[in-house]
Design a protein around this motif. Sequence first.
Motif, PDB file in Angstrom:
ATOM      1  N   LEU A  19       0.833  -1.190   0.000  1.00 17.13           N
ATOM      2  CA  LEU A  19       0.000   0.000   0.000  1.00 17.13           C
ATOM      3  C   LEU A  19       0.879   1.256   0.000  1.00 17.13           C
ATOM      4  O   LEU A  19       0.559   2.247  -0.648  1.00 17.13           O
ATOM      5  CB  LEU A  19      -0.903  -0.023   1.233  1.00 17.13           C
ATOM      6  N   ILE A  20       1.991   1.166   0.711  1.00 13.92           N
ATOM      7  CA  ILE A  20       2.835   2.350   0.842  1.00 13.92           C
ATOM      8  C   ILE A  20       3.643   2.597  -0.431  1.00 13.92           C
ATOM      9  O   ILE A  20       3.635   3.691  -0.982  1.00 13.92           O
ATOM     10  CB  ILE A  20       3.772   2.201   2.060  1.00 13.92           C
ATOM     11  N   SER A  21       4.281   1.532  -0.907  1.00  9.86           N
ATOM     12  CA  SER A  21       5.144   1.760  -2.078  1.00  9.86           C
ATOM     13  C   SER A  21       4.386   1.638  -3.384  1.00  9.86           C
ATOM     14  O   SER A  21       4.899   1.987  -4.435  1.00  9.86           O
ATOM     15  CB  SER A  21       6.314   0.779  -2.049  1.00  9.86           C
ATOM     16  N   GLY A  22       3.173   1.154  -3.332  1.00  6.56           N
ATOM     17  CA  GLY A  22       2.386   1.009  -4.557  1.00  6.56           C
ATOM     18  C   GLY A  22       2.414  -0.414  -5.072  1.00  6.56           C
ATOM     19  O   GLY A  22       3.130  -1.277  -4.562  1.00  6.56           O
ATOM     20  N   SER A  91       3.660   0.365 -12.424  1.00  4.98           N
ATOM     21  CA  SER A  91       3.580   0.720 -11.005  1.00  4.98           C
ATOM     22  C   SER A  91       2.302   1.531 -10.801  1.00  4.98           C
ATOM     23  O   SER A  91       2.074   2.513 -11.504  1.00  4.98           O
ATOM     24  CB  SER A  91       4.763   1.574 -10.581  1.00  4.98           C
ATOM     25  N   LEU A  92       1.523   1.094  -9.859  1.00  2.00           N
ATOM     26  CA  LEU A  92       0.240   1.759  -9.612  1.00  2.00           C
ATOM     27  C   LEU A  92       0.176   2.210  -8.159  1.00  2.00           C
ATOM     28  O   LEU A  92       0.700   1.533  -7.279  1.00  2.00           O
ATOM     29  CB  LEU A  92      -0.917   0.780  -9.851  1.00  2.00           C
ATOM     30  N   GLN A  93      -0.442   3.328  -7.939  1.00  3.04           N
ATOM     31  CA  GLN A  93      -0.666   3.766  -6.568  1.00  3.04           C
ATOM     32  C   GLN A  93      -2.153   3.645  -6.266  1.00  3.04           C
ATOM     33  O   GLN A  93      -2.952   4.391  -6.832  1.00  3.04           O
ATOM     34  CB  GLN A  93      -0.202   5.218  -6.394  1.00  3.04           C
ATOM     35  N   PRO A  94      -2.529   2.697  -5.401  1.00  5.94           N
ATOM     36  CA  PRO A  94      -3.956   2.613  -5.068  1.00  5.94           C
ATOM     37  C   PRO A  94      -4.344   3.822  -4.216  1.00  5.94           C
ATOM     38  O   PRO A  94      -3.618   4.192  -3.301  1.00  5.94           O
ATOM     39  CB  PRO A  94      -4.076   1.309  -4.286  1.00  5.94           C
ATOM     40  N   ARG A 475       1.800  16.731   0.584  1.00  5.55           N
ATOM     41  CA  ARG A 475       0.744  15.880   0.034  1.00  5.55           C
ATOM     42  C   ARG A 475       1.148  14.420   0.185  1.00  5.55           C
ATOM     43  O   ARG A 475       2.327  14.082   0.023  1.00  5.55           O
ATOM     44  CB  ARG A 475       0.509  16.154  -1.466  1.00  5.55           C
ATOM     45  N   PRO A 476       0.183  13.533   0.495  1.00  3.77           N
ATOM     46  CA  PRO A 476       0.522  12.105   0.510  1.00  3.77           C
ATOM     47  C   PRO A 476       0.946  11.683  -0.905  1.00  3.77           C
ATOM     48  O   PRO A 476       0.507  12.276  -1.891  1.00  3.77           O
ATOM     49  CB  PRO A 476      -0.778  11.418   0.916  1.00  3.77           C
ATOM     50  N   ASN A 477       1.758  10.664  -0.986  1.00  3.57           N
ATOM     51  CA  ASN A 477       2.252  10.149  -2.266  1.00  3.57           C
ATOM     52  C   ASN A 477       2.902  11.237  -3.110  1.00  3.57           C
ATOM     53  O   ASN A 477       2.716  11.315  -4.316  1.00  3.57           O
ATOM     54  CB  ASN A 477       1.109   9.513  -3.082  1.00  3.57           C
ATOM     55  N   GLN A 478       3.676  12.058  -2.440  1.00  5.85           N
ATOM     56  CA  GLN A 478       4.297  13.184  -3.126  1.00  5.85           C
ATOM     57  C   GLN A 478       5.160  12.729  -4.299  1.00  5.85           C
ATOM     58  O   GLN A 478       5.182  13.368  -5.348  1.00  5.85           O
ATOM     59  CB  GLN A 478       5.156  13.951  -2.126  1.00  5.85           C
ATOM     60  N   GLY A 479       5.867  11.610  -4.094  1.00  4.66           N
ATOM     61  CA  GLY A 479       6.737  11.094  -5.155  1.00  4.66           C
ATOM     62  C   GLY A 479       5.958  10.812  -6.425  1.00  4.66           C
ATOM     63  O   GLY A 479       6.354  11.200  -7.526  1.00  4.66           O
ATOM     64  N   LEU A 500     -11.121  17.187  -3.910  1.00  7.63           N
ATOM     65  CA  LEU A 500     -11.080  16.029  -4.810  1.00  7.63           C
ATOM     66  C   LEU A 500     -10.941  14.757  -3.977  1.00  7.63           C
ATOM     67  O   LEU A 500     -10.183  14.752  -3.015  1.00  7.63           O
ATOM     68  CB  LEU A 500      -9.848  16.080  -5.712  1.00  7.63           C
ATOM     69  N   PRO A 501     -11.647  13.698  -4.336  1.00  9.44           N
ATOM     70  CA  PRO A 501     -11.478  12.462  -3.573  1.00  9.44           C
ATOM     71  C   PRO A 501     -10.102  11.830  -3.764  1.00  9.44           C
ATOM     72  O   PRO A 501      -9.588  11.156  -2.877  1.00  9.44           O
ATOM     73  CB  PRO A 501     -12.560  11.532  -4.120  1.00  9.44           C
ATOM     74  N   MET A 502      -9.510  12.014  -4.930  1.00  4.09           N
ATOM     75  CA  MET A 502      -8.158  11.498  -5.152  1.00  4.09           C
ATOM     76  C   MET A 502      -7.461  12.394  -6.171  1.00  4.09           C
ATOM     77  O   MET A 502      -8.123  13.091  -6.936  1.00  4.09           O
ATOM     78  CB  MET A 502      -8.188  10.045  -5.641  1.00  4.09           C
ATOM     79  N   PRO A 503      -6.142  12.389  -6.179  1.00  5.64           N
ATOM     80  CA  PRO A 503      -5.452  13.238  -7.157  1.00  5.64           C
ATOM     81  C   PRO A 503      -5.738  12.752  -8.567  1.00  5.64           C
ATOM     82  O   PRO A 503      -5.907  11.555  -8.788  1.00  5.64           O
ATOM     83  CB  PRO A 503      -3.969  13.039  -6.826  1.00  5.64           C
ATOM     84  N   VAL A 504      -5.786  13.672  -9.490  1.00  6.68           N
ATOM     85  CA  VAL A 504      -6.020  13.286 -10.881  1.00  6.68           C
ATOM     86  C   VAL A 504      -5.384  14.336 -11.782  1.00  6.68           C
ATOM     87  O   VAL A 504      -5.325  15.512 -11.443  1.00  6.68           O
ATOM     88  CB  VAL A 504      -7.552  13.156 -11.163  1.00  6.68           C
ATOM     89  N   VAL A 505      -4.865  13.864 -12.899  1.00 10.99           N
ATOM     90  CA  VAL A 505      -4.327  14.807 -13.888  1.00 10.99           C
ATOM     91  C   VAL A 505      -5.396  14.980 -14.968  1.00 10.99           C
ATOM     92  O   VAL A 505      -5.920  13.993 -15.490  1.00 10.99           O
ATOM     93  CB  VAL A 505      -3.022  14.285 -14.524  1.00 10.99           C
ATOM     94  N   ILE A 506      -5.705  16.222 -15.254  1.00 10.45           N
ATOM     95  CA  ILE A 506      -6.773  16.468 -16.231  1.00 10.45           C
ATOM     96  C   ILE A 506      -6.249  17.250 -17.423  1.00 10.45           C
ATOM     97  O   ILE A 506      -5.259  17.976 -17.333  1.00 10.45           O
ATOM     98  CB  ILE A 506      -7.953  17.254 -15.609  1.00 10.45           C
ATOM     99  N   ASP A 507      -6.941  17.066 -18.531  1.00  4.63           N
ATOM    100  CA  ASP A 507      -6.832  18.013 -19.626  1.00  4.63           C
ATOM    101  C   ASP A 507      -7.877  19.065 -19.303  1.00  4.63           C
ATOM    102  O   ASP A 507      -9.073  18.752 -19.219  1.00  4.63           O
ATOM    103  CB  ASP A 507      -7.185  17.332 -20.957  1.00  4.63           C
ATOM    104  N   ALA A 508      -7.433  20.302 -19.098  1.00 10.35           N
ATOM    105  CA  ALA A 508      -8.380  21.333 -18.671  1.00 10.35           C
ATOM    106  C   ALA A 508      -9.457  21.532 -19.734  1.00 10.35           C
ATOM    107  O   ALA A 508      -9.242  21.300 -20.926  1.00 10.35           O
ATOM    108  CB  ALA A 508      -7.636  22.636 -18.423  1.00 10.35           C
TER     109      ALA A 508
END
Lengths: 544, 195
Positions: A19-22, A91-94, A475-479, A500-508
Motif C-alpha cells: 500500500l505504501i510503495s504502490g 507501477s500503480l498507486q492505489p 501531500r501524501p504520495n508526493q513522489g 477532490l477524492p483522489m489526485p487526478v491529472v486532467i486536460d483542462a
Amino acid sequence: MSDKAADRRILGQITKGSLISGLQAKLSDNVDIEDVRIGTFAVVDGDRNRFFSLLKDVSLASTNEDILLTPPTDDFDRRVHLGVSTYYELSLQPMLVAEKDAPGATPLPSTTVPPHFSTVFEATPEDVEQVFGKVDEFHPSVGSPIFMNPTIPVCLDLRKLAMRSNALFGRSGCGKSVLARIILGYLMQTDAFVNLVFDMHNEFGWTATSEEGGSVDSLRKLLGQRVAIFTLDPKSPLYGHGQAYDFEVQVPLNEIRCSDMELLGAELALSQAQRETMYKLEERWGEKTWLARFLKLEPQEIEGAAEELGATNVETLKVLSRKLGRFKKLPFLKEAVSDDTVRRIRDYIGAGKHVVIQFGRYNDLLTYILVANILTRRLHEDYARDTDAARAEGREGPTPLIITIEEAHKFLDPSVAGSTVFGAIAREARKYRLVLFLIDQRPSGIDDEILSQVGTRIVGKLDDERDIDAALSGRPNQGTLKVLVNNMVERQFLLTGYALPMPVVIDAKEYGSFCKEMQATGGRVRGELERRKLELTGDDELEL
Amino acid sequence: MIDRIGEVIEASTTRFRAQREELDNPPAFGSFVKVPSGPDITSYAIVYNVYETSIDASRRPMAMGLTEEELKAQQPQIFEMIRLEFEAAIVGFKDQGGAVKAYLPPWPPRIHAFVGACGPEEVISLTEDLDFIRAINALPGLPTDELIAAAVRVAYQNRDCDAEFLVKAGQEIAIMLKEEYERARSILRRVGHVG
C-alpha cells in the motif's frame, strides 16, 4: 456502457507491491508498451473491492540477468524473449477503494491492497463518475482525465473548495489563467459564495486575451451584472464600447500603514534603516497622516524633518523620499477620496455580487501588492468584526468570501507571511468566512506554513524543481504526484487536495465550451434567451 | 496402412530401434515417425539416431578405396551385407478416440511393427501442444538441444513456414530454459536458421 469486466480494457495483472510503495503489475502481452502512459487512471479488481489507482511508472523487467549481458540481436530473438524473458511492469498507486457490488458507492481511501493476480483495467467513464461524481451546479466539470475522452467530466466540489484556501500553480503560458477563469466562473455562478478578484493582468473583467492572442469573453460578459468591475484606471482602453466599469477605486493615503510598506520592501528596495525611519515617521506624525505629510515634503524641508524626528540620517530620509515618491505618480492614491472603496465592495458583495478589481495600466507589482493588501486588510477587519458579532448574536455571518490574488508569493513570502493579512487569512482558514484563492508561478516563494494550509492545489506545468516540490509539499504520495507533474504538458493540471477524492491529472476544459455553458445558464445571456423564448411562445408564427 | 519406412527391432516405453529395408532415403534427424503401440494406438516418435551397420556382428566392414559407383559395379554384394537402422524417441501418441497426446503412450510398440513417416497433418496436430519440446528435453542421454531445434524446424516447415509458430516455439524454449539463457539462445539460433 456496462460494468461487465469483458467491456474493460485489460492492462495487466498485479504481481506484487504494498500500500505504501504502490502495486506492481505485469503488463498484458497484448498491450503495446508505447500505448501505456503515466498518469492514466486505472482500476484494479480485487475479489470484493475495486481499487481506484493512478499509473505512476512503467518499467522494463527481465527474468534473467544474463539476457541483459547478451541481449537478443535479431528480430526473431527479440520477439521470442518479449513477454518471456523480458516483460513490462506497471507501477500503480492505489488511492481509493469501493465495493464492487455496490455501484455508485462513494469510494473511501484505500487501506489495503488487492490480492495477487488481480486484473488491472483502464478506468471507464463510470469509474470516473463513481470517484468524481456527477456534474451539477456545485460540482462543475473542469476537465477530463488525461488520455480519456474529453467528454468525461472530472468534477470539482465547490462547497469543499470554498471551505479552505486554495492554490493554482503553474508557470506562465501553461493555461493557468484560463483555468482560473473557469473555476471562478463556476464559483460565481453558484451564488453561494462571493468572490473578490484582484485582477492584475485584466483578464477577469469584460474580456481576456485568448491563448492564441485574440480576445475572448471573460467573467463580466459571461455572468453579466453579477460581476461588478472596479478599476484603478478608469481611462484604460479596457472600457468603452459598452464595456463600462462600475466603480473607480481610490485609495486614501491615510490607509497606508508602515506594515504595508514591509510587503513592498523588495519592490522599493528598502533598507533596514529606511524601514526604521518609516516607523519613526509613523510614530511621530501619526498612523493616518505620516505618508501624506511625508510625500508633500519639499527637498529643502527634509533636513528640518530629520531634525524633528531626531537622530535620523538626512541621507536616509532623502533616499526614502525618492523611493516613496513613486506613490505620487499613482493617480488613485489620494489624500481625500470621494467614496470608500471597501464600503462599496461590502455593498456589492452584500448584494451577492462578485467584484473584480482591475488594475488597467497600473499592473506593476508595487501597485498590485499595495492595493490588494490595503483593501484586503480592511475587508478582513470588517469580516472579523461581523463574524464575531453574528456569532455572539447566534445568527449566520456574512456570505463566505473568496479572495483571488495573483503573484501570491509576493504576499506570502516567508519573511512577510507572518505579518500580512494574507498570511493571517490563510492561517485562520474559515474562521472569519474568508478564504484565499492563490494564483502563482513560484510556489517555492510561499511560506511553508501557508502552503500547509492550502486545501486544494491545482498544479500545472512547472519547470523549477523547487517549485514542484513546494507545490506538492505535504501531500501524501508526493513522489507519485511529482512524476505526474514532471510529465505534464500545457493545459494539463494535477488536481489534488480537499475538493477532490483522489489526485487526478486532467486536460483542462476548453474555454470555448465553458463559455457556451455559461452563456446557456449565465446572467445576462440567460435573461436575453428567456426574453426571446417568451417572444417566441407569445408569437407562434415567428420564425427562427 | 502405414507407408512403411522401417520395422521395429527393439522397443521400450520411451524409444525404439527400427531397421530400414533399403539403404536409400534414410529418415532425417528430427523427423517425426509413427508406429502402432497396441490396439488402436499409434505412437509418435522423433528420429534421433540413424546408422548403417554390418548385418554380421562378427564381420567388420573394411575400407575399400573405391567410390560408391565403383563399389556398386565391382563389389555389389557389399551392399547386401549392410543394413540401415534408426532410433526414435517416443514423444506422443494418438489414442483410441483419435486424440493426439504429447506424452508417453501406455505401451511400447511391438517388435516387427511397421514404422511410417508422419504426414504434415499428423506433425501439426502433434506439435500443436508445445509440450513436445519439453518431452524431447526430458529424454535422457540424447543430443536434446539438437533434437529440439530439428523437431521445431520440421514442425515449422510442415506448417508452411508459419513465423508465428516459430516464435511461440521459441518462447516455449525460452520459458523452459529460463535459468539457462545461453543454452536457450544456442537452441534458438539453430531454430531461427530456417528457410
